[in-house]
Design a protein around this motif. Structure first.
Motif, PDB file in Angstrom:
ATOM      1  N   GLU A  27     -49.238  25.553  -7.405  1.00  0.00           N
ATOM      2  CA  GLU A  27     -48.653  26.887  -7.197  1.00  0.00           C
ATOM      3  C   GLU A  27     -47.700  27.237  -8.345  1.00  0.00           C
ATOM      4  O   GLU A  27     -47.731  28.345  -8.880  1.00  0.00           O
ATOM      5  CB  GLU A  27     -47.897  26.941  -5.867  1.00  0.00           C
ATOM      6  CG  GLU A  27     -48.755  26.749  -4.639  1.00  0.00           C
ATOM      7  CD  GLU A  27     -49.361  28.025  -4.112  1.00  0.00           C
ATOM      8  OE1 GLU A  27     -48.865  29.109  -4.445  1.00  0.00           O
ATOM      9  OE2 GLU A  27     -50.341  27.918  -3.370  1.00  0.00           O
ATOM     10  N   LYS A  28     -46.865  26.288  -8.728  1.00  0.00           N
ATOM     11  CA  LYS A  28     -45.906  26.534  -9.799  1.00  0.00           C
ATOM     12  C   LYS A  28     -46.604  26.742 -11.139  1.00  0.00           C
ATOM     13  O   LYS A  28     -46.212  27.607 -11.931  1.00  0.00           O
ATOM     14  CB  LYS A  28     -44.914  25.374  -9.887  1.00  0.00           C
ATOM     15  CG  LYS A  28     -44.002  25.285  -8.687  1.00  0.00           C
ATOM     16  CD  LYS A  28     -43.123  24.062  -8.743  1.00  0.00           C
ATOM     17  CE  LYS A  28     -42.301  23.947  -7.453  1.00  0.00           C
ATOM     18  NZ  LYS A  28     -41.520  22.713  -7.409  1.00  0.00           N
ATOM     19  N   LEU A  29     -47.654  25.964 -11.396  1.00  0.00           N
ATOM     20  CA  LEU A  29     -48.375  26.099 -12.658  1.00  0.00           C
ATOM     21  C   LEU A  29     -49.112  27.433 -12.750  1.00  0.00           C
ATOM     22  O   LEU A  29     -49.143  28.062 -13.812  1.00  0.00           O
ATOM     23  CB  LEU A  29     -49.358  24.939 -12.824  1.00  0.00           C
ATOM     24  CG  LEU A  29     -48.728  23.563 -13.031  1.00  0.00           C
ATOM     25  CD1 LEU A  29     -49.800  22.487 -13.039  1.00  0.00           C
ATOM     26  CD2 LEU A  29     -47.917  23.519 -14.315  1.00  0.00           C
ATOM     27  N   ILE A  30     -49.690  27.884 -11.642  1.00  0.00           N
ATOM     28  CA  ILE A  30     -50.388  29.178 -11.641  1.00  0.00           C
ATOM     29  C   ILE A  30     -49.389  30.310 -11.867  1.00  0.00           C
ATOM     30  O   ILE A  30     -49.667  31.260 -12.603  1.00  0.00           O
ATOM     31  CB  ILE A  30     -51.179  29.371 -10.332  1.00  0.00           C
ATOM     32  CG1 ILE A  30     -52.333  28.374 -10.280  1.00  0.00           C
ATOM     33  CG2 ILE A  30     -51.710  30.796 -10.225  1.00  0.00           C
ATOM     34  CD1 ILE A  30     -53.048  28.308  -8.952  1.00  0.00           C
ATOM     35  N   THR A  31     -48.217  30.211 -11.251  1.00  0.00           N
ATOM     36  CA  THR A  31     -47.187  31.233 -11.441  1.00  0.00           C
ATOM     37  C   THR A  31     -46.774  31.300 -12.904  1.00  0.00           C
ATOM     38  O   THR A  31     -46.590  32.394 -13.465  1.00  0.00           O
ATOM     39  CB  THR A  31     -45.971  30.943 -10.555  1.00  0.00           C
ATOM     40  OG1 THR A  31     -46.397  30.915  -9.190  1.00  0.00           O
ATOM     41  CG2 THR A  31     -44.898  31.994 -10.725  1.00  0.00           C
ATOM     42  N   LYS A  32     -46.636  30.143 -13.560  1.00  0.00           N
ATOM     43  CA  LYS A  32     -46.305  30.134 -14.985  1.00  0.00           C
ATOM     44  C   LYS A  32     -47.442  30.742 -15.801  1.00  0.00           C
ATOM     45  O   LYS A  32     -47.214  31.485 -16.748  1.00  0.00           O
ATOM     46  CB  LYS A  32     -46.042  28.713 -15.459  1.00  0.00           C
ATOM     47  CG  LYS A  32     -44.651  28.205 -15.193  1.00  0.00           C
ATOM     48  CD  LYS A  32     -44.397  26.957 -15.989  1.00  0.00           C
ATOM     49  CE  LYS A  32     -43.107  26.299 -15.590  1.00  0.00           C
ATOM     50  NZ  LYS A  32     -41.929  27.086 -15.850  1.00  0.00           N
ATOM     51  N   ALA A  33     -48.682  30.423 -15.431  1.00  0.00           N
ATOM     52  CA  ALA A  33     -49.838  30.925 -16.180  1.00  0.00           C
ATOM     53  C   ALA A  33     -49.941  32.441 -16.093  1.00  0.00           C
ATOM     54  O   ALA A  33     -50.429  33.083 -17.020  1.00  0.00           O
ATOM     55  CB  ALA A  33     -51.118  30.280 -15.661  1.00  0.00           C
TER      56      ALA A  33
END
Length: 113
Positions: free
Chosen positions: A45-51
Motif C-alpha cells: 500500500e505504501k509503495l503504490i502510494t509513493k508510485a
C-alpha cells in the motif's frame, strides 16, 4: 508501528517481504500465510502510494525498497495509473483456511482491479 516478526531475524524478514512484494506486483496476486499477507499488504500500500506521485525521487525511494527494476517499472507505468483515482485500499487479503500440512492459516493477497 510494530512489525510482525514471523520467527525470522531482521534481514531475513525484510528479504521475505521484498520478495513477496515483487511477486505481488509482477503477478497481481500471491498465495502465502495470512500473517505474511497482511504484513506485505501494508508495505505494498505504501509503495503504490509513493508510485502515484510519479516523481524521480519517489521512483528512487521505491527502487531502494524493492531492489528490482522490473517491479518498479510495472508499479510506476501500469499500477500507478490504474489506482490513480483510489485514495487507498489497493490490496485485498482473501482467507483460504488452514494449510493441509501444518494447519497454518493461508490467504491470497491480490491487487484490487
Amino acid at each position: 508501528m510494530a512489525q510482525r516478526k514471523l520467527g525470522r531475524e531482521g534481514a531475513t524478514r525484510k528479504a521475505l517481504f521484498v520478495n513477496l512484494a515483487n511477486s505481488l506486483f509482477k503477478n497481481g496476486r500471491v498465495e502465502t500465510t495470512e500473517p505474511k499477507a497482511k504484513e506485505v499488504a501494508r508495505i505494498a500500500e505504501k509503495l503504490i502510494t509513493k508510485a502515484k506521485k510519479g516523481t524521480q525521487h519517489a521512483r528512487r525511494q521505491v527502487m531502494s525498497k524493492l531492489q528490482d527494476q522490473e517491479s518498479v517499472e510495472i508499479l510506476f507505468d501500469d499500477l500507478a495509473s490504474q489506482f490513480d483515482t483510489r485514495t487507498g485500499g489497493y490490496t485485498r487479503v482473501i482467507k483460504l483456511g488452514p494449510r493441509r500440512g501444518d494447519g497454518s492459516p493461508m490467504a491470497i493477497l491480490e491487487l484490487v482491479e
